[in-house]
Design an enzyme around this catalytic site. Structure first.
Site, PDB file in Angstrom:
ATOM      1  N   GLY A  11       1.106  -0.926  -0.198  1.00 50.51           N
ATOM      2  CA  GLY A  11      -0.100  -0.047   0.001  1.00 50.51           C
ATOM      3  C   GLY A  11       1.299   1.135   0.021  1.00 50.51           C
ATOM      4  N   ALA A  14       2.232   2.896  -4.681  1.00 51.74           N
ATOM      5  CA  ALA A  14       2.410   1.985  -5.879  1.00 51.74           C
ATOM      6  C   ALA A  14       1.734   1.240  -5.996  1.00 51.74           C
ATOM      7  CB  ALA A  14       3.618   0.446  -6.437  1.00 51.74           C
ATOM      8  N   ALA A  49       8.220  13.454  -6.349  1.00 53.94           N
ATOM      9  CA  ALA A  49       8.877  14.650  -7.782  1.00 53.94           C
ATOM     10  C   ALA A  49       8.259  13.998  -8.858  1.00 53.94           C
ATOM     11  CB  ALA A  49      10.151  14.967  -7.309  1.00 53.94           C
ATOM     12  N   LYS A  77       5.563  22.067 -10.811  1.00 61.96           N
ATOM     13  CA  LYS A  77       7.268  21.299 -11.192  1.00 61.96           C
ATOM     14  C   LYS A  77       7.166  21.642 -13.124  1.00 61.96           C
ATOM     15  CE  LYS A  77      10.107  17.840 -11.544  1.00 61.96           C
ATOM     16  NZ  LYS A  77      10.469  15.756 -11.337  1.00 61.96           N
ATOM     17  N   VAL A 184       1.829 -10.622   4.847  1.00 65.38           N
ATOM     18  CA  VAL A 184       2.033 -11.434   4.679  1.00 65.38           C
ATOM     19  C   VAL A 184       2.613 -12.308   5.133  1.00 65.38           C
ATOM     20  CG1 VAL A 184       2.094 -12.700   2.236  1.00 65.38           C
ATOM     21  CG2 VAL A 184       0.811 -10.513   2.792  1.00 65.38           C
ATOM     22  N   THR A 345      11.770   9.226 -12.515  1.00 71.91           N
ATOM     23  CA  THR A 345      11.063   8.129 -12.884  1.00 71.91           C
ATOM     24  C   THR A 345      10.213   7.153 -12.497  1.00 71.91           C
ATOM     25  OG1 THR A 345      12.707   7.597 -13.404  1.00 71.91           O
ATOM     26  CG2 THR A 345      12.561   9.028 -15.521  1.00 71.91           C
TER      27      THR A 345
END
Ligand SMILES: Cc1cc2nc3c(=O)[nH]c(=O)nc-3n(C[C@H](O)[C@H](O)[C@H](O)COP(=O)(O)OP(=O)(O)OC[C@H]3O[C@@H](n4cnc5c(N)ncnc54)[C@H](O)[C@@H]3O)c2cc1C
Length: 502
Positions: A11, A14, A49, A77, A184, A345
């Site tokens: 959580g 992603a 960012a 930005k 998990v 990225t």
């Protein structure tokens, strides 16, 4: 096997981005989505960012920009300011958006170079709106000036990562995602096909699933610890392997600049991500050349204010999983791989991973063809971004530390070597396979790092006429006009999306 139960493990940014997107697109389909996260384990808590496609991600989810920025203490930005990279004392901005525009099929930087050789000494930066607005701390959205004769403003966001995950949690739960708190403890495989069939929580509860999204962070609970997919290590190209992160106040009360800062130090670099209420800071470094204490001291010595939390020391190995989709598991985020945040990225790769997953996933079955396509496309994306990041280290004349001597003289992938050679020769940049970074991105970083174009595409010499000169003047003038009439970034934020009280 039909897919009726999707389980997302993790959580962080992603996990909640995947949950939000899947819950948004599942409309009308009979699919249960469960997300498991553990407060005890926590999230990496950095990653603030972003780059412009992230704006589209939020738009696709029909997220209200003002509300999201107010909730996440977000700012705008326009690019990244790189200091001390090509050599100490240097500074350049890698902007979003383009330098000028193509004229008669000629990329702008060729035309600019050709005019420069004829005596026009204007720097290329004056032909880019985002660079100029960033330089003067100004901001406006294209919607605000609604003029199609003026250049559009390309932007991304700085966001508080923890708050963004919380925001998406609210969004996802409203759309039916069920959140399970807990760790998990075990993962079961189907003995017939090796697919993951269920996970067992530490309280003994078993959660079965047809498809799993591994967002468990660096550990890669399903993709690596269970399926043993393997990892491609890129440390020889990108040797930084540690980071220390530390938020701070902006003591002087100055408004947040509309750009990220990336300042090189002797064995790595420091980021500054300005939010409305604080700055995010961190020092990415290589442990072979610097100790953690020194990295921490350099960071604290170069921050805009007092720390607001304890330092967060992180370790990583740059590289990527050999497969991102393996059987019925897709890995996203840090579970998929990691490249340092020099060009922001990572969240982007989560975004494109989700886009591909949504496009490829069929609710009827999981096939080898889907898996292969996902892995081939994602692998290419990682390779292209890797090359772009390496460029920042390789194209330097710094010789003031062992770290920079290593970077300057290291071997780089042939694909990057070719790009640098072609640019040096005549400014040619080929954008291949839908790669993320544009000609302006490559040109900005190559020139910013000290690679000079020796020539340009000869076709652009045909554009020495008065008409083209007038066009260049118009571009510069309209950018100047726009920037002069824009509000300061701080004023814009306080009017458009003032942060909610903490
Ligand atoms: C130093 C640094 C700086 C960065 N800066 C940027 C940036 O500026 N821009 C950018 O785009 N990206 C950046 N990133 C990357 C960005 O932080 C990540 O891509 C993003 O936060 C996604 O992380 P994640 O969700 O994959 O993992 P995490 O945040 O680590 O989340 C993992 C989740 O899995 C859960 N979990 C793990 N194991 C279990 C278990 N056994 N049981 C239950 N739950 C479990 C955890 O509780 C957590 O919820 C940066 C990364 C680092 C390391």
């Amino acid at each position: 096997m039909a897919i009726k139960r999707i389980v997302i493990v993790g959580g962080g940014t992603a996990g909640w981005m995947a949950a939000a997107a899947l819950s948004h697109v599942k409309k009308g389909h009979d699919v249960d989505i469960t997300l498991i996260e553990s407060e005890q384990i926590g999230t990496v808590g950095v990653g603030e960012a972003t780059i412009p496609p992230f704006v589209d991600f939020n738009r696709l989810l029909e997220i209200d920009e003002r509300e999201m920025l107010a909730e996440t203490q977000g700012t705008f930005k326009l690019g990244i300011q790189f200091s001390n990279w090509g050599k100490q004392g240097d500074s350049y901005i890698h902007p979003f958006g383009n330098y000028g525009y193509e004229i008669d099929g000629n990329s702008f930087h060729h035309i600019w170079h050709s005019h420069r050789q004829q005596g026009d000494k204007r720097p290329i930066q004056v032909f880019n709106l985002e660079t100029m607005a960033a330089h003067f701390g100004k901001f406006a959205r294209t919607e605000d000036y609604q003029r199609d004769d003026l250049p559009p403003m390309n932007y991304a966001y700085h966001i508080d990562a923890t708050r963004y995950a919380q925001y998406l949690r609210g969004y996802s739960e409203k759309r039916g995602v069920v959140r399970r708190e807990g760790r998990v403890a075990d993962v079961a495989l189907d003995s017939a096909n090796g697919f993951v069939s269920s996970v067992t929580m530490d309280d003994g509860q078993v959660l079965e699933g047809d498809f799993f999204v591994d967002c468990s962070g660096f550990r890669g609970l399903l993709i690596e610890q269970t399926l043993e997919t393997g990892y491609e290590d890129w440390s020889h190209y990108l040797p930084c392997n540690r980071a220390v992160a530390l938020p701070c106040n902006r003591d002087d009360g100055s408004p947040p600049p509309p750009f990220t800062k990336a300042t090189a130090h002797s064995a790595g670099w420091q980021w500054q991500v300005p939010l409305q209420h604080r700055n995010g800071n961190g020092h990415v470094y290589c442990s072979e050349f610097m100790e953690a204490d020194e990295a921490h001291d350099i960071l604290v010595g170069n921050m805009a204010g007092k720390p607001t939390a304890d330092p967060n020391f992180l370790r990583f190995v740059t590289g990527r999983r050999k497969k991102f989709w393996n059987k019925n598991v897709v890995a996203l985020g840090l579970a998929a791989g990691f490249m340092e945040p020099l060009e922001s990225t990572s969240i982007h790769l989560i975004n494109t991973g989700i886009n591909k997953l949504v496009s490829l996933l069929s609710l009827d079955s999981v096939t080898q063809t889907q898996e292969d396509a996902f892995n081939r496309l994602t692998g290419k994306e990682y390779d292209k971004i890797r090359d772009f990041l390496i460029l920042h280290y390789k194209a330097t004349s710094r010789d003031d530390s062992d770290f920079w001597n290593y970077c300057r003289t290291m071997d780089v992938p042939d694909s990057l070597k070719e790009k640098m050679d072609l640019f040096r020769l005549n400014g040619q940049i080929f954008r291949e396979d839908d790669e993320l970074f544009t000609e302006t991105s490559w040109a900005a970083v190559m020139m910013g790092q000290g690679i000079e174009m020796q020539g340009h595409n000869v076709m652009s010499d045909a554009l020495h006429d008065a008409k083209t000169k007038q066009e260049l003047d118009e571009i510069e003038k309209s950018i100047r006009f726009l920037v002069q009439n824009m509000p300061g970034h701080g004023d814009y934020l306080s009017r458009y999306c003032p942060a909610k009280a903490m």
